[in-house]
Design a protein around this motif. Structure first.
Motif, short mmCIF file in Angstrom:
data_model
loop_
_atom_site.label_atom_id
_atom_site.label_comp_id
_atom_site.label_asym_id
_atom_site.label_seq_id
_atom_site.Cartn_x
_atom_site.Cartn_y
_atom_site.Cartn_z
N MET A 33 0.85 -0.76 0.26
CA MET A 33 -0.18 -0.20 0.34
C MET A 33 0.91 1.66 -0.33
O MET A 33 2.11 1.40 0.76
CB MET A 33 -1.65 -0.07 1.41
CG MET A 33 -1.91 1.26 1.21
SD MET A 33 -2.97 1.22 2.55
CE MET A 33 -3.87 0.12 2.80
N LEU A 34 0.33 2.34 -0.78
CA LEU A 34 1.13 3.88 -0.82
C LEU A 34 -0.13 4.79 -1.02
O LEU A 34 -0.97 4.43 -1.51
CB LEU A 34 1.49 3.48 -2.48
CG LEU A 34 2.39 5.14 -2.86
CD1 LEU A 34 3.93 5.26 -1.47
CD2 LEU A 34 3.07 4.61 -4.30
N VAL A 35 1.14 5.34 0.35
CA VAL A 35 -0.32 6.41 0.84
C VAL A 35 0.09 7.53 0.93
O VAL A 35 0.96 7.69 1.08
CB VAL A 35 -0.56 6.45 2.38
CG1 VAL A 35 -1.80 7.11 2.68
CG2 VAL A 35 -1.15 4.53 3.32
N ALA A 36 -0.40 9.04 0.17
CA ALA A 36 0.28 9.87 -0.92
C ALA A 36 -1.09 11.22 -0.35
O ALA A 36 -2.30 10.77 -0.57
CB ALA A 36 0.67 10.11 -1.80
N TYR A 37 -0.24 12.16 -0.35
CA TYR A 37 -1.78 13.31 -0.59
C TYR A 37 -2.57 13.55 -2.17
O TYR A 37 -3.50 13.55 -2.44
CB TYR A 37 -1.05 14.69 -0.30
CG TYR A 37 -2.07 15.87 -0.78
CD1 TYR A 37 -3.68 16.22 -0.01
CD2 TYR A 37 -2.12 16.56 -1.54
CE1 TYR A 37 -4.48 17.12 -0.36
CE2 TYR A 37 -2.54 17.83 -2.26
CZ TYR A 37 -3.96 18.10 -0.92
OH TYR A 37 -4.66 18.95 -1.44
N THR A 38 -1.45 13.21 -2.83
CA THR A 38 -1.37 13.02 -4.26
C THR A 38 -0.87 11.84 -4.97
O THR A 38 0.06 11.77 -5.08
CB THR A 38 -1.60 14.69 -4.70
OG1 THR A 38 -1.79 15.13 -4.51
CG2 THR A 38 -1.54 14.66 -7.41
N MET A 39 -2.25 11.50 -5.46
CA MET A 39 -1.33 10.02 -6.41
C MET A 39 -1.08 10.60 -8.73
O MET A 39 -1.87 10.62 -8.26
CB MET A 39 -1.91 8.77 -6.88
CG MET A 39 -1.67 7.63 -6.68
SD MET A 39 -0.31 7.03 -5.06
CE MET A 39 -1.30 7.41 -3.42
N THR A 40 0.65 10.21 -8.05
CA THR A 40 0.48 10.97 -10.22
C THR A 40 0.05 9.68 -11.05
O THR A 40 -0.41 8.63 -10.70
CB THR A 40 2.90 11.21 -10.13
OG1 THR A 40 2.96 9.36 -9.83
CG2 THR A 40 2.79 12.12 -9.31
N ASP A 41 -0.32 9.92 -12.23
CA ASP A 41 -0.73 9.39 -13.17
C ASP A 41 0.33 8.34 -13.41
O ASP A 41 -0.37 6.76 -13.97
CB ASP A 41 -0.86 10.52 -14.85
CG ASP A 41 -2.29 11.07 -14.49
OD1 ASP A 41 -2.76 10.96 -13.70
OD2 ASP A 41 -2.08 11.52 -14.94
N ASP A 42 1.83 8.55 -13.32
CA ASP A 42 2.59 7.20 -13.65
C ASP A 42 2.30 5.91 -12.48
O ASP A 42 2.71 5.09 -13.36
CB ASP A 42 3.88 7.35 -13.90
CG ASP A 42 4.38 8.62 -12.79
OD1 ASP A 42 3.37 8.97 -11.76
OD2 ASP A 42 6.35 8.69 -12.15
N VAL A 43 1.95 6.75 -11.60
CA VAL A 43 2.03 5.23 -10.31
C VAL A 43 0.45 4.66 -10.30
O VAL A 43 0.42 3.66 -10.15
CB VAL A 43 2.14 5.92 -9.02
CG1 VAL A 43 1.72 5.07 -7.79
CG2 VAL A 43 3.61 6.31 -8.66
N ARG A 44 0.02 5.78 -11.17
CA ARG A 44 -1.88 5.18 -11.13
C ARG A 44 -1.33 3.59 -12.27
O ARG A 44 -1.73 3.12 -12.30
CB ARG A 44 -2.35 5.44 -11.16
CG ARG A 44 -3.06 6.57 -10.40
CD ARG A 44 -3.60 8.49 -10.84
NE ARG A 44 -4.38 8.66 -9.96
CZ ARG A 44 -6.16 9.02 -9.19
NH1 ARG A 44 -6.76 8.13 -9.56
NH2 ARG A 44 -5.69 9.87 -8.53
N ARG A 45 -0.83 4.07 -12.87
CA ARG A 45 -0.60 2.87 -14.79
C ARG A 45 0.03 2.19 -14.05
O ARG A 45 -0.73 0.83 -14.60
CB ARG A 45 -0.15 4.25 -15.47
CG ARG A 45 -0.14 3.22 -16.82
CD ARG A 45 0.38 4.46 -18.23
NE ARG A 45 1.80 4.42 -17.51
CZ ARG A 45 2.25 5.44 -17.65
NH1 ARG A 45 1.80 6.75 -17.27
NH2 ARG A 45 3.68 6.07 -16.88
#
Length: 360
Positions: free
Chosen positions: A150-162
């Motif tokens: 699990m990765l927790v962040a305020y904003t999840m970048t598009d490359d990490v989502r992909r």
């Protein structure tokens, strides 16, 4: 902005701000360490405990948090207070590969628990008597070899989502991202988490389920959909493979539960209201209040009301029950499904207002 209304009908507002403007990464770490439900809540309805924070693995790496639920599912969590760099995914892989090289003794030498038996004993297993320590050890061993990530962040970048979507879809890897909105006003803060990839992770877990677990999921899936039609907006929860399913009551320490009890061939089905406050006296008081309300207000609750204290923490509950027999019979019992939904709707509609009055 988020608006919330108080009893005097005045609406107050919380404004969204960037978490990283005023907080360090350690602040986010402390918040989730104090209560992992903030990020684990929609991935599992089970109780979770923290095994350790910043544990130094044999490779020298230190995962931010290791969490285990009462079924033995191990989750490795990494925090980023602002945007999620793609390197964070690599960090999670590094932690997982290090854990996979360890045996149980090596692992527990690092954690806040001395043994698997001690960890198993940290949970109340009365709710699921069929799941014993051998089952727990099997799940935990599998999790040590391939933990949930699990990765927790305020904003999840598009490359990490992909990247994480591809890992779930193509490789059945249980990896999730949790992005959160953050609001504040004066001394009030609000965290609103969104779990990315929860449905795909659930599908991966379902592929690993035993035949009995699939039967529980099938039954609860049916009654849950009917309940949502009867009381829209009460819950967004999905069915689980446990022998019980919790439904929120609007307060952290109170919950409604559907629960199969008894031996595999001789089941009972319970519709329950649980009180799980820290103080046993408050649990007893709430139970007595609900019982009095049912009698004094002539609430429309069908069936005989049972009550008891359970677990080692002084929790209490009231419930109605129905004989079922073998679990296979429950899957085909249309009357049972109707009864289960009707009773829980009654509990929610009749008892929640009493609860709100008492906890105002």
């Amino acid at each position: 902005m988020i608006g919330f209304r108080r009893e005097d009908d005045e609406i107050e507002y919380l404004e969204e701000v960037e978490y990283s403007e005023e907080h360090l990464e350690d602040d986010l770490h402390k918040v989730i360490h104090s209560d992992p439900r903030l990020v684990m809540g929609t991935l599992t309805t089970r109780e979770n405990v923290v095994l350790g924070s910043k544990l130094q693995l044999p490779t020298g790496k230190e995962p931010d948090l290791l969490v285990c639920d009462k079924r033995g599912t191990l989750t490795t969590i990494e925090f980023k207070r602002d945007r999620s760099p793609r390197s964070a995914v690599t960090q999670l892989f590094d932690y997982a590969s290090s854990l996979a090289r360890m045996d149980q003794d090596e692992f527990f030498d690092l954690t806040d628990y001395e043994s698997l038996e001690e960890l198993y004993g940290a949970f109340d297993h009365e709710e699921d008597s069929e799941f014993d320590i051998d089952d727990f050890e099997r799940e935990f061993t599998e999790g040590l070899e391939s933990p949930q990530l699990m990765l927790v962040a305020y904003t999840m970048t598009d490359d990490v989502r992909r990247m994480t979507r591809w890992l779930r879809d193509a490789h059945d890897l249980k990896i999730n991202c949790v992005e959160f909105d953050y609001y504040e006003k004066n001394d009030a803060e609000m965290f609103v988490p969104t779990i990315i990839g929860a449905d795909e992770t659930q599908e991966i877990k379902e592929q690993e389920e035993s035949p009995k677990q699939k039967k529980y999921r099938r039954f609860f899936g049916e009654v849950l959909e009917r309940f949502k039609e009867e009381l829209p907006g009460v819950t967004s929860r999905s069915a689980s493979s446990d022998s019980w399913l919790t439904i929120p009551a609007g307060h952290t320490d109170v919950e409604f539960v559907w629960h199969f009890k008894g031996d595999p061939g001789d089941k009972e089905f319970h519709v329950v209201m649980n009180f799980q406050f820290d103080e046993s006296a408050q649990n007893e008081e709430m139970l007595e209040t609900m019982q009095s309300a049912i009698e004094d207000r002539s609430l429309d609750i069908s069936g005989e009301i049972h009550s008891e204290e359970y677990g080692s923490s002084g929790y209490t509950r009231l419930y109605v029950k129905r004989e079922v027999g073998p679990l296979d019979d429950a899957l085909e019992d249309e009357d049972l499904k109707v009864w289960a939904v009707d009773r829980l709707v009654e509990f929610h509609e009749q008892l929640t207002p009493v609860l709100n009055e008492e906890l105002q």
